[in-house]
Each structure stands twice: as structure tokens, then as C-alpha cells.
Motif scaffolding. Structure first.
Motif: not given
Length: 337
Positions: A136-137, A140, A143-144, A170-171, A174-175, A278, A283
Motif C-alpha cells: 500500500w505504501e 501510494k 501515485y504521488e 484517494t490518499i 488509503t490513510d 482501500y 491504484f
């Protein structure tokens, strides 16, 4: 038609007429009445009837039985395999909500009747947590970086513009999912056991049929297996929310119908909410767009907005369940103090 006639002969039945209901199901009219004949997909478990036998031994009988052939087998055929069941319908005159209430109640009762505890393998739990967290990290971060590059461009493609627009929400999703995953891990690592139940594998009102007096029965156990009870709920809601923007105010009610009849543990609720929240599909679309050489911009934009709709459809359900859980915990703490 000759193949169906040959199959029915194995049951001692004479075919009079066959009506195709779907690509795998036939309603067959015979000298002993109407039956449902289902072709087993090649990738499905041919031993699924073992799970049905197990259910019956445990005292749960709200499922459509599978008939044996004259040779005592549950499956008939040579190159393709079929199984025979009584003909039931799913056109009971009920409101949509009521059909789902019955479905979730029976799912809970089936899980409750078959629930068992198994010893936790702490190494496997820790590995699953670390692998999921790392994945997941990484997604993320991808995407960033994509958004950072896009924002430095003078002109953004339609896909890039959509991706930048959806980034913040989305973030946040995810968080939230990561926080629930963390809560699950903190709880489960203190436990000695975890729970499994016989899961249907594809619960749906289309797999919940009614007899002439209105009693409901599960059918199609081809994906049934012992697994965490949240699996059935996760698959149902993922499929339900994967559609155009819509409000499903009754979706939480169905969840609580299940929860009243077979309560989930706190760590199970957190894991369900984590997986639900999630935005995996979104993603996946972002990653595919960057990986492929010749993207179809229109198609990718369509897939991206579909993934965004799924995330937003899921959000109210997940938020309501989480807030209710937090309120419950606060009330319990104040009552005990």
C-alpha cells in the motif's frame, strides 16, 4: 440437446424439453417434473458438494440439495460435468431491501453454525501485515510521483487531469484503510486464535432461491470454502459498489442484519473496513496507465472514473460502520468507568 438427454438418463429421467436460463443453467422438463441442470465451470471446485454435506451434518439445511445419479455420484457427464437440483425460483414478490435482509440473515446463520477457531500462526500474520502495508505504501508513492510529474506539465492529458483531481480523496481513503489495518494488527497479534466459517464465496440474491411456500435457500456452492467470515461480506459489497454513482442507504442495514445474527469481532470489523476502504482498483488503473506503451486514453479515463465511483460509493458505508463502532466503544468505556 442430446448431451442434456444423456445427462438426465444418468438420473433415470427422460427429457421432454429444456429451456436455457443462462449460459450454464437449464430448466429441464422431464417425465418427473421440472429440475435445474447446472454445468460446472472448468475452474470451479468439483468437490463443492463435500461442503454441503458438512453443512447438513452441522444442522444447517437452508440450501438447495444436489441430487445423486443412479451410480451415487453428484456430478454427471464425460467431457463436461453437470449437477441436478430441484427447480426453485428467485422471483418472490418482495422489495429489494427485504430480499437482501433474508440473504444476510441466512449468511450469518450459516457462518454461525459452521464457525470454528484455529490457532494463529504469528509468523504468517506478521508477514501478511508487513507485506500489505509495504504494498500500500508503494502504491501510494507511485501515485504521488505521478501527480507530482503531472502538475509540472503545461498541459495535462485528460487522464492526468482526472488523476490529479482524485488524488486528495484517494490518499484520504488509503490513510483510513492503513489505520484500520494497523488496528487489526494490534488486536490480532495479542490473540491466540482466529475464526473461520464456511463461506459461500459469492453471496447474491441470485444465489438465494425460494420454494413455493416462500422459504429461502442458498444455491451454487462452487466457491464455498472455510475462510474468515468477512470474506463473504467483502466480496458482496465490493461487487455492489462497483457501479455508477449511487446511494445505498440500506447497505449498512444489511450489514447490521448480519451482525445481529453473527456478531463480528472488533479485529474482524477493522480488517473488513480496511479492505473495503482501500482503493485497489484505482491504484491498479494508475499503474497500468504508466506501464503500458500505447494507452487508449478514452478507455483509461473511463476505467479511472469507474474506480473513483467505486471508492466514493464505498465511503458512506465504511464511514457509518466506523463511526458506529467508535460510538459503541466510547459508550462501553463510559459505562465501565
Amino acid at each position: 440437446m442430446d448431451e442434456i438427454r444423456s445427462i438426465l438418463n444418468e438420473y433415470g429421467l427422460q427429457l421432454e424439453y429444456a429451456e436455457s436460463v443462462s449460459d450454464k443453467v437449464y430448466k429441464v422438463y422431464t417425465n418427473h417434473g421440472a429440475f435445474a441442470l447446472k454445468q460446472l465451470s472448468a475452474n470451479r471446485n468439483s468437490r463443492f458438494t463435500d461442503q454441503m454435506i458438512q453443512l447438513e451434518k452441522l444442522g444447517y439445511r437452508s440450501f438447495v440439495p444436489v441430487y445423486r445419479t443412479h451410480s451415487g455420484q453428484f456430478l454427471a457427464g464425460q467431457d463436461s460435468f453437470y449437477y441436478l437440483m430441484p427447480w426453485l425460483h428467485n422471483d418472490k414478490k418482495e422489495e429489494r431491501d427485504q430480499k437482501h435482509v433474508h440473504l444476510f440473515k441466512e449468511t450469518a446463520l450459516m457462518h454461525k453454525r459452521t464457525m470454528k477457531e484455529i490457532k494463529i500462526n504469528r509468523t504468517d500474520v506478521e508477514k501478511h501485515y508487513e507485506d500489505t502495508k509495504k504494498k500500500w505504501e508503494e502504491q501510494k508513492l507511485v501515485y504521488e510521483k505521478f501527480v507530482d510529474r503531472a502538475e509540472r506539465e503545461w498541459y495535462l492529458s485528460p487522464f492526468e487531469l482526472q488523476a490529479v483531481t482524485y488524488f486528495s480523496e484517494t490518499i484520504q481513503a488509503t490513510d483510513f484503510a492503513s489505520e484500520r489495518l494497523e488496528q487489526w494488527y494490534e488486536a490480532i497479534k495479542e490473540k491466540e486464535t482466529t475464526r473461520l466459517a464456511l463461506t459461500h464465496g459469492q453471496i447474491s440474491v441470485h444465489h438465494f432461491l425460494y420454494n413455493d411456500v416462500g422459504n429461502g435457500y442458498f444455491t451454487n456452492f462452487e466457491k464455498a470454502e472455510f475462510a474468515p467470515p468477512i470474506n463473504d461480506l467483502l466480496l458482496f459489497y465490493t461487487r455492489t459498489f462497483k457501479t455508477y454513482p449511487k446511494t445505498c442507504s440500506e447497505c449498512a442495514d444489511w450489514y447490521y442484519t448480519y451482525h445481529r445474527n453473527s456478531p463480528l469481532l472488533d479485529e474482524e470489523v477493522n480488517l473488513l473496513l480496511s479492505y473495503m476502504a482501500y482503493p485497489h482498483y484505482l491504484f491498479k488503473v494508475i499503474n497500468r496507465y504508466q506501464s503500458e506503451q500505447n494507452q487508449n486514453e478514452k478507455m483509461e479515463c473511463t476505467e479511472l472514473i469507474k474506480s473513483y465511483w467505486q471508492m466514493k460509493n464505498t465511503e458512506p458505508f465504511v464511514t457509518q460502520i466506523h463511526e458506529n463502532e467508535e460510538n459503541r466503544k466510547r459508550q462501553e468505556e463510559s459505562s465501565s468507568s
